[in-house]
Design a protein around this motif. Structure first.
Motif, PDB file in Angstrom:
ATOM      1  N   ARG A 124       0.833  -0.846  -0.309  1.00  0.00           N
ATOM      2  CA  ARG A 124      -0.357  -0.574  -0.264  1.00  0.00           C
ATOM      3  C   ARG A 124       0.778   1.440  -0.290  1.00  0.00           C
ATOM      4  O   ARG A 124       1.557   1.352   0.620  1.00  0.00           O
ATOM      5  CB  ARG A 124      -0.869  -0.009   1.135  1.00  0.00           C
ATOM      6  CG  ARG A 124      -2.232  -0.902   1.173  1.00  0.00           C
ATOM      7  CD  ARG A 124      -2.770  -0.192   2.160  1.00  0.00           C
ATOM      8  NE  ARG A 124      -4.147  -1.539   2.354  1.00  0.00           N
ATOM      9  CZ  ARG A 124      -3.738  -2.966   3.163  1.00  0.00           C
ATOM     10  NH1 ARG A 124      -2.393  -2.979   3.680  1.00  0.00           N
ATOM     11  NH2 ARG A 124      -4.683  -3.721   2.839  1.00  0.00           N
ATOM     12  N   THR A 125       0.264   2.637  -0.451  1.00  0.00           N
ATOM     13  CA  THR A 125       1.076   3.335  -0.134  1.00  0.00           C
ATOM     14  C   THR A 125       0.727   4.253   0.791  1.00  0.00           C
ATOM     15  O   THR A 125      -0.186   4.750   1.347  1.00  0.00           O
ATOM     16  CB  THR A 125       0.430   5.043  -1.436  1.00  0.00           C
ATOM     17  OG1 THR A 125       0.409   4.010  -2.430  1.00  0.00           O
ATOM     18  CG2 THR A 125       1.304   5.839  -1.449  1.00  0.00           C
ATOM     19  N   VAL A 126       1.496   4.142   1.950  1.00  0.00           N
ATOM     20  CA  VAL A 126       1.582   4.949   3.504  1.00  0.00           C
ATOM     21  C   VAL A 126       1.410   6.219   3.773  1.00  0.00           C
ATOM     22  O   VAL A 126       1.169   7.160   4.246  1.00  0.00           O
ATOM     23  CB  VAL A 126       2.442   4.219   4.293  1.00  0.00           C
ATOM     24  CG1 VAL A 126       1.285   2.799   3.928  1.00  0.00           C
ATOM     25  CG2 VAL A 126       3.619   3.923   3.602  1.00  0.00           C
ATOM     26  N   HIS A 127       2.871   7.240   2.591  1.00  0.00           N
ATOM     27  CA  HIS A 127       3.453   8.092   2.571  1.00  0.00           C
ATOM     28  C   HIS A 127       3.360   8.550   1.534  1.00  0.00           C
ATOM     29  O   HIS A 127       3.986   7.674   0.299  1.00  0.00           O
ATOM     30  CB  HIS A 127       4.082   7.746   3.564  1.00  0.00           C
ATOM     31  CG  HIS A 127       3.746   9.397   4.135  1.00  0.00           C
ATOM     32  ND1 HIS A 127       3.866  10.423   4.610  1.00  0.00           N
ATOM     33  CD2 HIS A 127       3.977   9.056   6.035  1.00  0.00           C
ATOM     34  CE1 HIS A 127       3.905  11.201   5.557  1.00  0.00           C
ATOM     35  NE2 HIS A 127       3.399  10.449   6.655  1.00  0.00           N
ATOM     36  N   HIS A 128       3.642   9.858   1.231  1.00  0.00           N
ATOM     37  CA  HIS A 128       4.423  10.441   0.288  1.00  0.00           C
ATOM     38  C   HIS A 128       4.292  12.092   0.361  1.00  0.00           C
ATOM     39  O   HIS A 128       3.929  12.400   1.088  1.00  0.00           O
ATOM     40  CB  HIS A 128       3.428  10.169  -1.012  1.00  0.00           C
ATOM     41  CG  HIS A 128       2.064  10.990  -1.190  1.00  0.00           C
ATOM     42  ND1 HIS A 128       2.145  12.319  -2.039  1.00  0.00           N
ATOM     43  CD2 HIS A 128       1.166  10.771  -0.693  1.00  0.00           C
ATOM     44  CE1 HIS A 128       1.105  12.750  -1.907  1.00  0.00           C
ATOM     45  NE2 HIS A 128       0.200  12.136  -1.292  1.00  0.00           N
ATOM     46  N   GLY A 129       5.507  12.422  -0.377  1.00  0.00           N
ATOM     47  CA  GLY A 129       5.334  13.732  -0.176  1.00  0.00           C
ATOM     48  C   GLY A 129       6.588  14.251  -0.994  1.00  0.00           C
ATOM     49  O   GLY A 129       7.346  13.738  -1.901  1.00  0.00           O
ATOM     50  N   ARG A 130       7.301  15.434  -0.416  1.00  0.00           N
ATOM     51  CA  ARG A 130       8.720  16.093  -1.026  1.00  0.00           C
ATOM     52  C   ARG A 130      10.087  15.457  -0.845  1.00  0.00           C
ATOM     53  O   ARG A 130       9.895  14.944   0.325  1.00  0.00           O
ATOM     54  CB  ARG A 130       8.895  17.748  -1.525  1.00  0.00           C
ATOM     55  CG  ARG A 130       8.101  17.656  -1.656  1.00  0.00           C
ATOM     56  CD  ARG A 130       8.775  18.089  -2.933  1.00  0.00           C
ATOM     57  NE  ARG A 130       7.035  18.459  -3.949  1.00  0.00           N
ATOM     58  CZ  ARG A 130       7.430  19.430  -5.170  1.00  0.00           C
ATOM     59  NH1 ARG A 130       8.410  19.991  -4.609  1.00  0.00           N
ATOM     60  NH2 ARG A 130       6.532  20.170  -5.816  1.00  0.00           N
ATOM     61  N   MET A 131      11.036  14.527  -1.557  1.00  0.00           N
ATOM     62  CA  MET A 131      12.252  14.376  -1.068  1.00  0.00           C
ATOM     63  C   MET A 131      13.417  15.104   0.181  1.00  0.00           C
ATOM     64  O   MET A 131      13.641  14.539   1.159  1.00  0.00           O
ATOM     65  CB  MET A 131      12.880  13.834  -2.199  1.00  0.00           C
ATOM     66  CG  MET A 131      14.076  12.572  -1.804  1.00  0.00           C
ATOM     67  SD  MET A 131      13.233  11.709  -1.718  1.00  0.00           S
ATOM     68  CE  MET A 131      14.166  10.336  -0.946  1.00  0.00           C
ATOM     69  N   VAL A 178      13.865  13.961   3.849  1.00  0.00           N
ATOM     70  CA  VAL A 178      15.338  13.589   4.175  1.00  0.00           C
ATOM     71  C   VAL A 178      15.640  13.400   5.879  1.00  0.00           C
ATOM     72  O   VAL A 178      16.471  13.663   6.277  1.00  0.00           O
ATOM     73  CB  VAL A 178      16.788  14.730   3.594  1.00  0.00           C
ATOM     74  CG1 VAL A 178      17.515  14.332   4.285  1.00  0.00           C
ATOM     75  CG2 VAL A 178      16.423  13.796   2.317  1.00  0.00           C
ATOM     76  N   HIS A 179      14.898  14.592   5.927  1.00  0.00           N
ATOM     77  CA  HIS A 179      14.712  15.436   8.337  1.00  0.00           C
ATOM     78  C   HIS A 179      13.784  14.282   8.725  1.00  0.00           C
ATOM     79  O   HIS A 179      13.874  15.121   9.030  1.00  0.00           O
ATOM     80  CB  HIS A 179      14.955  16.756   7.849  1.00  0.00           C
ATOM     81  CG  HIS A 179      15.868  18.135   6.761  1.00  0.00           C
ATOM     82  ND1 HIS A 179      16.794  17.386   7.391  1.00  0.00           N
ATOM     83  CD2 HIS A 179      15.402  18.375   5.797  1.00  0.00           C
ATOM     84  CE1 HIS A 179      17.412  18.183   5.748  1.00  0.00           C
ATOM     85  NE2 HIS A 179      16.591  18.892   5.207  1.00  0.00           N
TER      86      HIS A 179
END
Lengths: 324, 383, 242
Positions: C219-226, C230-231
């Motif tokens: 499943r897709t559990v998270h997404h966003g900007r790389m 990183v932080h």
């Protein structure tokens, strides 16, 4: 070098029979063996490519061979009865008869091959067991159709005058038809090799043999190529059928089944999917069969089995097998 | 032990045991057996008895082929060869070493079994280790080789003419054991019941085999070889074990066949036609059903017995029509077409199709949940 | 969690609630993602999360049971792979998928969907990116090193004027120095093509990626900007173990 060693060893083995017979017999047997090998190669080449490309073991290949032989037989019979093309002492007419028989057989085989691929094989892609069963069922039907159309008994194949008899070269008797078969076999091998290495279709087929999935992911409709390979393989089987009918001067409904077993042995020896392997395997089978048949007649069939088992022991995937 | 403590497998087995006597299948099997046992008592015709004996032998032979084909998922074309080994071993043992005794008979069976076990392990070791598909090709080559050997080694096998052994003691044609309840006890009758008993025992052994842990492992391999391999099974060892088991059963049946027909020649016990018959029977009855062989063998052998009559009939109706005559001569053609149609449209055969239909009509709550990915067609996908 | 429309240009590739079975196993149980034009979108996740299955489903080697895949707004799910890739998708499979018995040159030629002059014109650019390929042009691909095989596989996808490249674990089994070369080459390609990348090597993923999608258990559990990931040490630790 490691690849060359077994080939050299094999070559040495084929000089060995010379110790048990005189040179003239050896040459005669070698010519016969090479011819037989080339004819088996015609059957095995299609089989190995069909298997390599689509993982389909086509048990109906032998039945196509028989059909080719019978179509060629009918054409040859017709041309000879009408115009005497086989008995005429004319090289041109004789060659024309052979060409016409081969052409007709190949055309019919292409049709039969496409029909087989579309109707019988395509619905069961990827399922080995059903492929084997269904192509076997097709074999029964195709072979029985031969018996229905041409009758169940052996018939004599007309052989053109030019190809009958032998040449006497420096006291060595060389039968003519085997030489024709060898030349044809070499031409077919060169033709296949050129097609595979020099054309775009050949490139795609070679890549497909190696990785069927990737070739599709590169945008090539593998099924279209497979139909072509199936048709071409069937045509080769039919060519083999006509040649074998002339070689043995007879046609029989079950002839394809027997050739298929030889072809299987050859394909296993050579490695599934390799045309060169098939050629080598076919020559090994043809030569050793003839040598052994002369020296120890009863062991002739056994020698091929022994070679197959030996090669499987040494190289389980065959001489040129990829082992995929 | 409480219900909750059981493993899923144990629970499934318990459910299976509970269902066993509520299903029609065991009763049908029993009915077949009773029917076969009654034949010589009710029908005095030798032709019918002959047919019944052959059906019993071939039903068990098809079942043994099904162990290899349906339960292990490998295609063998050598099954008829192993049948032939048994036939020839028994025929040779009885015919070549003086007056036949029971010891000769037993030795024949044992020799056949030993030969078949050795050859099938060898073939398996050569082919299955590499590619299951090699098995089909190599068994075909071996079968052809065996056929040629049987034809060529005239001084041992009698060549094309074959061997006609005589049987010892109570199996001999000349044996007369008086009357039992009004039925004359002849050598034929004794042989018939002996064969029936052997077939019964073999069926029980095969049923135990496929339900044993080994048999279940084989089915797991058949369904997903990669997964089974990943679980640590050396799949080809299991496949060799199963194909050898099937071959040995076939060998015993070959011996039975010779005891019945008292005759073995290459065509009748080794030929490609035996193999084709076997394939037809297994397809008609149903791959992976074990008992499908009963239906397949009954159908094919009965129709083959009746076919000559049909042909005579057709010949009299369409007298003089060459084409018609040829068409009726080529009955194998129709079996071939039937074969293809069965594989395409009823790949599970009669038994499998009926089983599916029954399962659809009465979905039992204890049965496993519907398969999320039913194979497109057919019960035995071999990928 | 359905992905929010990312601002800017409409997505080149859209995957919506994808469900894929392998045999009887429900591998993908709702994967959704969008690949922005001219960006590198990275799919992250543990082993067995369904990353490779997602790639293979997009390219048509696996057939989804449910869900939708749209390329430039056009639905492509259910089509055979050879039709899907012809819309302009290049596929670099896990384990390279090169043809070992063919030469490097033949590998490139077989990848050209039509041996048009346009594809031929791309060759110099490819050889500029991967000089080793030009040097070994006539060698059998099977004799190449692991890194060269990976370069050949990427080059093969780049030989057609594709708009999207699907690259599955290019760094797998490669030495760190080779990975650096790869990153440099991919950086250069970035300006010319949209990339959907599966990558376990987080350093490489963060160096190349603009957007990320996190898969777990199909499943897709998270997404966003790389840059945000990183932080986000908590998220990284939870799903990636880094």
């Amino acid at each position: 070098m490691r690849r060359a060693a077994p080939i050299l060893a094999a070559a040495a083995l084929f000089v060995l029979p010379l110790a048990f017979m005189d040179a003239r017999t050896y040459v005669t047997l070698t010519v016969a063996g090479l011819a037989m090998g080339m004819l088996i190669f015609l059957v095995a080449a299609g089989l190995t490519l069909i298997f390599g490309l689509m993982d389909v073991l086509n048990f109906a290949h032998g039945a196509v061979f028989s059909w080719g032989a019978y179509v060629g037989f009918s054409v040859a019979l017709l041309l000879n009865q009408r115009w005497g093309w086989a008995t005429a002492p004319s090289v041109t007419l004789n060659v024309l008869l052979l060409a016409a028989a081969i052409l007709a057989a190949m055309v019919v085989a292409v049709g039969l091959g496409i029909l087989l691929e579309r109707v019988i094989v395509r619905p069961v892609y990827g399922r080995h067991m059903f492929q084997i069963l269904i192509t076997l069922g097709a074999t029964i039907v195709i072979e029985e159709l031969i018996r229905m159309i041409w009758g169940p008994n052996d018939q004599v194949m007309p052989v053109p005058l030019t190809f009958q008899g032998s040449w006497d070269i420096a006291d060595v008797i060389v039968l003519r038809f085997p030489v024709v078969a060898i030349v044809l076999g070499v031409l077919v091998y060169l033709g296949i090799t050129l097609l595979l290495t020099r054309t775009r279709v050949g490139l795609i087929v070679r890549a497909g043999v190696e990785n069927r999935e990737m070739i599709q992911a590169l945008g090539h409709n593998i099924y279209r190529y497979f139909t072509r390979v199936f048709a071409a393989g069937s045509a080769l089987a039919a060519l083999g059928g006509v040649m074998w009918a002339m070689f043995s001067q007879s046609v029989r409904p079950a002839m394809g089944g027997e050739q298929l077993i030889f072809a299987f042995i050859v394909v296993i020896i050579g490695g599934l999917g390799s045309v060169t392997g098939s050629l080598l395997g076919a020559l090994i089978v043809g030569l050793s069969y003839n040598y052994v048949a002369f020296l120890v007649p009863k062991a002739a069939i056994g020698i091929n089995m022994a070679i197959m088992v030996l090669i499987l022991l040494l190289r389980p995937t065959g001489l040129f097998g990829s082992g995929k | 032990m409480t219900e909750a403590r059981l493993t899923p497998v144990q629970r499934a087995r318990q459910a299976e045991r509970g269902r066993r006597f509520r299903q029609p299948a065991p009763y049908l099997r029993l009915a077949c057996l009773v029917l076969a046992a009654l034949v010589p008592l009710v029908v005095p015709s030798f032709q019918v008895l002959d047919l019944a004996a052959k059906i019993a032998i071939f039903a068990a032979l098809v079942a043994s082929y099904d162990v290899v084909l349906g339960y292990t998922g490998i295609v063998s074309f050598g099954h008829a060869m192993f049948f032939g080994f048994g036939a020839y071993a028994v025929a040779l043992s009885l015919g070549k070493f003086g007056a036949p005794t029971y010891g000769h008979l037993a030795a024949g069976f044992l020799a056949g079994v030993a030969l078949s076990a050795t050859i099938s392990v060898l073939i398996g070791a050569f082919s299955l280790r590499v590619k299951a598909i090699f098995f089909a090709m190599i068994t075909l080559a071996f079968a052809e080789f065996a056929l040629i050997l049987a034809v060529q080694l005239t001084h041992i096998t009698g060549g094309e003419d074959g061997l006609s052994p005589t049987l010892p003691g109570i199996f001999a044609v000349s044996y007369e054991g008086g009357r039992l309840g009004g039925i004359p006890v002849t050598g034929r009758l004794v042989t018939y019941y002996f064969i029936l008993a052997i077939c019964l025992v073999l069926f029980v052994v095969m049923a135990r085999f496929i339900h044993s842990p080994l048999g279940r492992t084989l089915q797991a391999i058949r369904d997903n070889e990669l997964r089974a391999e990943a679980l640590g099974f050396r799949t080809f060892v299991f496949q060799i074990a199963s194909s050898s088991f099937g071959s040995v059963v076939a060998t015993v049946l070959g011996g039975c066949y010779v005891m019945w027909v008292r005759y073995a020649n290459p065509e009748s016990v080794l030929g490609i036609h035996v193999m084709l018959d076997l394939l037809l029977m297994v397809i008609i009855g149903g791959i992976g059903t074990l008992y499908g062989g009963i239906i397949g063998a009954t159908f094919l052998l009965t129709s083959q017995t009746l076919l000559p009559h049909l042909r005579t009939l057709a010949a009299s109706v369409f007298a003089g029509s060459m084409v018609m005559q040829r068409m009726t001569e080529r009955w194998l053609l129709y079996f071939g077409i039937l074969f293809i149609l069965m594989v395409f449209f009823f790949p599970k055969g009669v038994i499998g199709t009926v089983r599916d239909a029954l399962a659809r009509r009465a979905p039992s709550p204890s049965s496993s949940p519907p398969h999320p990915d039913p194979p497109a067609r057919g019960g035995c996908p071999t990928r | 969690m359905p992905p929010e429309p990312t601002h800017g240009s409409p997505p080149l590739l859209e995957v919506e609630d994808l469900h894929t079975y392998i045999g009887q196993h429900h591998i993908l149980q709702g994967v959704s993602l969008r690949a922005r034009r001219d960006a590198v979108t990275v799919i992250l996740g543990r082993n067995g999360a369904g990353k490779t299955t997602t790639m293979r489903t997009i390219v048509g080697l696996l057939r989804p049971r449910a869900g939708a895949i749209r390329f430039e707004g056009r639905p492509i799910h259910g089509l055979p792979p050879y039709e899907i890739v012809r819309f302009g998708i290049g596929f670099v499979p896990e384990g390279q998928g090169i043809f070992a018995t063919l030469t490097v040159d033949e590998n490139l030629r077989v990848a050209m969907r039509d041996e048009s002059p346009e594809s031929r014109d791309r060759l110099p650019r490819i050889f500029a990116l991967f000089p080793a390929l030009e040097r070994f042009r006539q060698a059998r691909a099977g004799t190449l090193s692991g890194g060269q095989k990976q370069m050949l596989s990427i080059a093969r996808a780049f030989v057609n004027p594709n708009r999207l490249l699907l690259i599955d674990e290019p760094s797998k089994g490669l030495a760190p120095i080779i990975v650096e070369h790869l990153v440099a080459a991919l950086q250069e390609m970035k300006s010319q093509v949209t990339v959907l990348l599966v990558e376990q090597n987080f350093a490489m993923a963060s160096a190349l990626g603009d957007d990320f999608y996190l898969l777990d258990d199909g499943r897709t559990v998270h997404h966003g900007r790389m840059v945000d990931l990183v932080h986000d040490h908590a998220l990284k630790k939870r799903y990636l173990g880094v």
